[in-house]
Motif scaffolding. Structure first.
Motif, PDB file in Angstrom:
ATOM      1  N   GLY A  83     -15.046   0.782   1.923  1.00  0.00           N
ATOM      2  CA  GLY A  83     -14.658   0.725   0.513  1.00  0.00           C
ATOM      3  C   GLY A  83     -13.685   1.808   0.098  1.00  0.00           C
ATOM      4  O   GLY A  83     -13.688   2.253  -1.062  1.00  0.00           O
ATOM      5  N   LEU A  84     -12.824   2.251   1.019  1.00  0.00           N
ATOM      6  CA  LEU A  84     -11.844   3.282   0.694  1.00  0.00           C
ATOM      7  C   LEU A  84     -10.801   2.746  -0.278  1.00  0.00           C
ATOM      8  O   LEU A  84     -10.333   1.610  -0.150  1.00  0.00           O
ATOM      9  CB  LEU A  84     -11.139   3.765   1.964  1.00  0.00           C
ATOM     10  N   THR A  85     -10.444   3.569  -1.270  1.00  0.00           N
ATOM     11  CA  THR A  85      -9.408   3.169  -2.232  1.00  0.00           C
ATOM     12  C   THR A  85      -8.075   3.023  -1.533  1.00  0.00           C
ATOM     13  O   THR A  85      -7.307   2.094  -1.791  1.00  0.00           O
ATOM     14  CB  THR A  85      -9.291   4.218  -3.360  1.00  0.00           C
ATOM     15  N   GLU A  86      -7.768   3.965  -0.657  1.00  0.00           N
ATOM     16  CA  GLU A  86      -6.556   3.921   0.152  1.00  0.00           C
ATOM     17  C   GLU A  86      -6.947   4.095   1.608  1.00  0.00           C
ATOM     18  O   GLU A  86      -7.995   4.667   1.926  1.00  0.00           O
ATOM     19  CB  GLU A  86      -5.582   5.038  -0.250  1.00  0.00           C
ATOM     20  N   THR A  87      -6.092   3.621   2.501  1.00  0.00           N
ATOM     21  CA  THR A  87      -6.364   3.795   3.918  1.00  0.00           C
ATOM     22  C   THR A  87      -5.292   4.675   4.538  1.00  0.00           C
ATOM     23  O   THR A  87      -4.498   5.291   3.826  1.00  0.00           O
ATOM     24  CB  THR A  87      -6.454   2.430   4.623  1.00  0.00           C
ATOM     25  N   VAL A  88      -5.258   4.742   5.856  1.00  0.00           N
ATOM     26  CA  VAL A  88      -4.350   5.660   6.549  1.00  0.00           C
ATOM     27  C   VAL A  88      -2.914   5.140   6.467  1.00  0.00           C
ATOM     28  O   VAL A  88      -2.606   4.056   6.960  1.00  0.00           O
ATOM     29  CB  VAL A  88      -4.756   5.822   8.027  1.00  0.00           C
ATOM     30  N   SER A  89      -2.057   5.916   5.857  1.00  0.00           N
ATOM     31  CA  SER A  89      -0.643   5.542   5.772  1.00  0.00           C
ATOM     32  C   SER A  89       0.124   6.139   6.951  1.00  0.00           C
ATOM     33  O   SER A  89      -0.341   7.076   7.612  1.00  0.00           O
ATOM     34  CB  SER A  89      -0.039   6.050   4.460  1.00  0.00           C
ATOM     35  N   PRO A 114       0.812  -1.221   0.000  1.00  0.00           N
ATOM     36  CA  PRO A 114       0.000   0.000   0.000  1.00  0.00           C
ATOM     37  C   PRO A 114       0.844   1.268   0.000  1.00  0.00           C
ATOM     38  O   PRO A 114       2.042   1.248   0.307  1.00  0.00           O
ATOM     39  CB  PRO A 114      -0.802  -0.116   1.306  1.00  0.00           C
ATOM     40  N   THR A 115       0.201   2.364  -0.322  1.00  0.00           N
ATOM     41  CA  THR A 115       0.841   3.676  -0.266  1.00  0.00           C
ATOM     42  C   THR A 115       1.280   3.994   1.157  1.00  0.00           C
ATOM     43  O   THR A 115       0.565   3.711   2.117  1.00  0.00           O
ATOM     44  CB  THR A 115      -0.155   4.756  -0.739  1.00  0.00           C
ATOM     45  N   GLY A 116       2.465   4.589   1.287  1.00  0.00           N
ATOM     46  CA  GLY A 116       2.916   5.053   2.593  1.00  0.00           C
ATOM     47  C   GLY A 116       3.504   3.991   3.486  1.00  0.00           C
ATOM     48  O   GLY A 116       3.634   4.199   4.694  1.00  0.00           O
ATOM     49  N   THR A 117       3.887   2.829   2.937  1.00  0.00           N
ATOM     50  CA  THR A 117       4.487   1.778   3.761  1.00  0.00           C
ATOM     51  C   THR A 117       6.008   1.763   3.654  1.00  0.00           C
ATOM     52  O   THR A 117       6.659   0.885   4.213  1.00  0.00           O
ATOM     53  CB  THR A 117       3.938   0.396   3.373  1.00  0.00           C
ATOM     54  N   GLY A 118       6.587   2.721   2.931  1.00  0.00           N
ATOM     55  CA  GLY A 118       8.032   2.877   2.948  1.00  0.00           C
ATOM     56  C   GLY A 118       8.807   2.238   1.824  1.00  0.00           C
ATOM     57  O   GLY A 118      10.013   2.027   1.932  1.00  0.00           O
ATOM     58  N   LYS A 135      -7.805   1.481  13.572  1.00  0.00           N
ATOM     59  CA  LYS A 135      -9.262   1.358  13.507  1.00  0.00           C
ATOM     60  C   LYS A 135      -9.763   1.586  12.076  1.00  0.00           C
ATOM     61  O   LYS A 135     -10.571   0.792  11.556  1.00  0.00           O
ATOM     62  CB  LYS A 135      -9.906   2.380  14.446  1.00  0.00           C
ATOM     63  N   ILE A 136      -9.287   2.650  11.433  1.00  0.00           N
ATOM     64  CA  ILE A 136      -9.744   2.971  10.079  1.00  0.00           C
ATOM     65  C   ILE A 136      -9.289   1.899   9.086  1.00  0.00           C
ATOM     66  O   ILE A 136     -10.026   1.526   8.171  1.00  0.00           O
ATOM     67  CB  ILE A 136      -9.236   4.367   9.650  1.00  0.00           C
ATOM     68  N   ARG A 137      -8.082   1.397   9.271  1.00  0.00           N
ATOM     69  CA  ARG A 137      -7.582   0.352   8.365  1.00  0.00           C
ATOM     70  C   ARG A 137      -8.446  -0.904   8.427  1.00  0.00           C
ATOM     71  O   ARG A 137      -8.523  -1.664   7.456  1.00  0.00           O
ATOM     72  CB  ARG A 137      -6.132   0.005   8.713  1.00  0.00           C
ATOM     73  N   ASN A 138      -9.083  -1.131   9.553  1.00  0.00           N
ATOM     74  CA  ASN A 138      -9.923  -2.319   9.717  1.00  0.00           C
ATOM     75  C   ASN A 138     -11.364  -2.104   9.256  1.00  0.00           C
ATOM     76  O   ASN A 138     -12.154  -3.045   9.221  1.00  0.00           O
ATOM     77  CB  ASN A 138      -9.920  -2.770  11.180  1.00  0.00           C
TER      78      ASN A 138
END
Length: 280
Positions: A227-233, A54-58, A219-222
């Motif tokens: 149906g979010l395209t991306e979640t919290v990075s 995912p986006t923002g995982t480094g 919490k948001i990632r779960n």
């Protein structure tokens, strides 16, 4: 192999060059699985590497770190829907009264033995994939059709690409025939303890607030039903922590740095904002 999870700090160490006039930022990286070892062996064996996650995982920070570890120049290309093979290989340009050839970043990397990183390769046009095929198999060569020349890759040349499997799934994906030209490393979000440590190190925010921000992200990632395209990075959490550390209200900081970037749907935004308000 266990997912390679990045733990990083955006305040890298400083290395002075021999003349002491230039300072080079050294990216900090904490290996979690065997990703550093795998990358090193891939470089030694001239095998292309695909970083997926995912986006923002480094993923980009990891490439920066490995380029430094291997003492190699890194050329990064952020791919998008208009990125073509011409952009990577090169083109003729008008220089004064003459038409001259200018090598593109891929050609320069092939000739000089640099590491080239194609960030979000699935976003590029199909002709980019075709152009790199001969660099990702036993040939290790680049054909420049406009010059009618074939360039053999420098012994130290390495091709690295990144790919977000969850982004626009079913619309922009790498073909199996392309994916199988790489070895792959999987990246994911840090565990809660590491992620809190990242926020504290990055922003000097207090531990209690850091833990609350990580809890919000978890919490948001779960909440997959949104149906979010991306979640919290982790990147978004760092931004929120920076805003809070410099005095912006916690609820407002979380809303503008975490909630609003995720979606334009008003109902979802308000629901997430209410959730965050309660948790912060």
């Amino acid at each position: 192999m266990k997912n390679a999870v990045l733990t990083y700090h955006l305040k890298p160490s400083i290395l002075k060059t021999e003349n002491q006039h230039t300072e080079i930022a050294i990216p900090f990286y904490k290996p979690i699985a065997k990703e550093v070892e795998v990358f090193g062996h891939a470089f030694k064996n001239k095998i292309p590497v695909l970083l997926k996650g995912p986006t923002g995982t480094g993923k980009t920070r990891f490439v920066d770190f490995m380029a430094h570890q291997l003492h190699k120049k890194l050329i990064t290309i952020s791919c998008h829907e208009e990125t073509s093979s011409t952009d990577l290989i090169g083109r003729y340009i008008i220089q004064g009264s003459e038409t001259v050839w200018m090598d593109g970043p891929l050609t320069k990397a092939v000739k000089t033995g640099a590491i080239i990183y194609l960030d979000e390769i699935a976003e590029a046009r199909p002709d980019v994939i075709v152009a790199i095929h001969s660099l990702t198999d036993h040939r290790k060569e680049l054909y420049i059709d406009k010059l009618g020349e074939t360039v053999n890759a420098h012994p130290d040349f390495m091709l690295v690409a990144s790919f977000n499997p969850g982004y626009q799934k079913g619309f922009k994906e790498l073909k199996p025939s392309t994916r199988q030209r790489f070895i792959a490393l999987a990246f994911n979000y840090p565990n809660e303890k590491d992620e809190a440590e990242i926020l504290i190190s990055e922003t000097q925010i207090d531990a209690s607030t850091a833990k609350k921000l990580v809890a919000i992200a978890t919490k948001i990632r779960n909440l997959t039903e949104l149906g979010l395209t991306e979640t919290v990075s982790t990147r978004l959490l760092v931004d929120a922590a920076k805003l809070i550390h410099t005095g912006l209200g916690k609820r407002l900081a979380v809303r503008v740095a975490v909630v609003e970037p995720l979606t334009d749907d008003h109902e979802i935004t308000e629901a997430l904002a209410d959730l965050c308000d309660l948790m912060i």
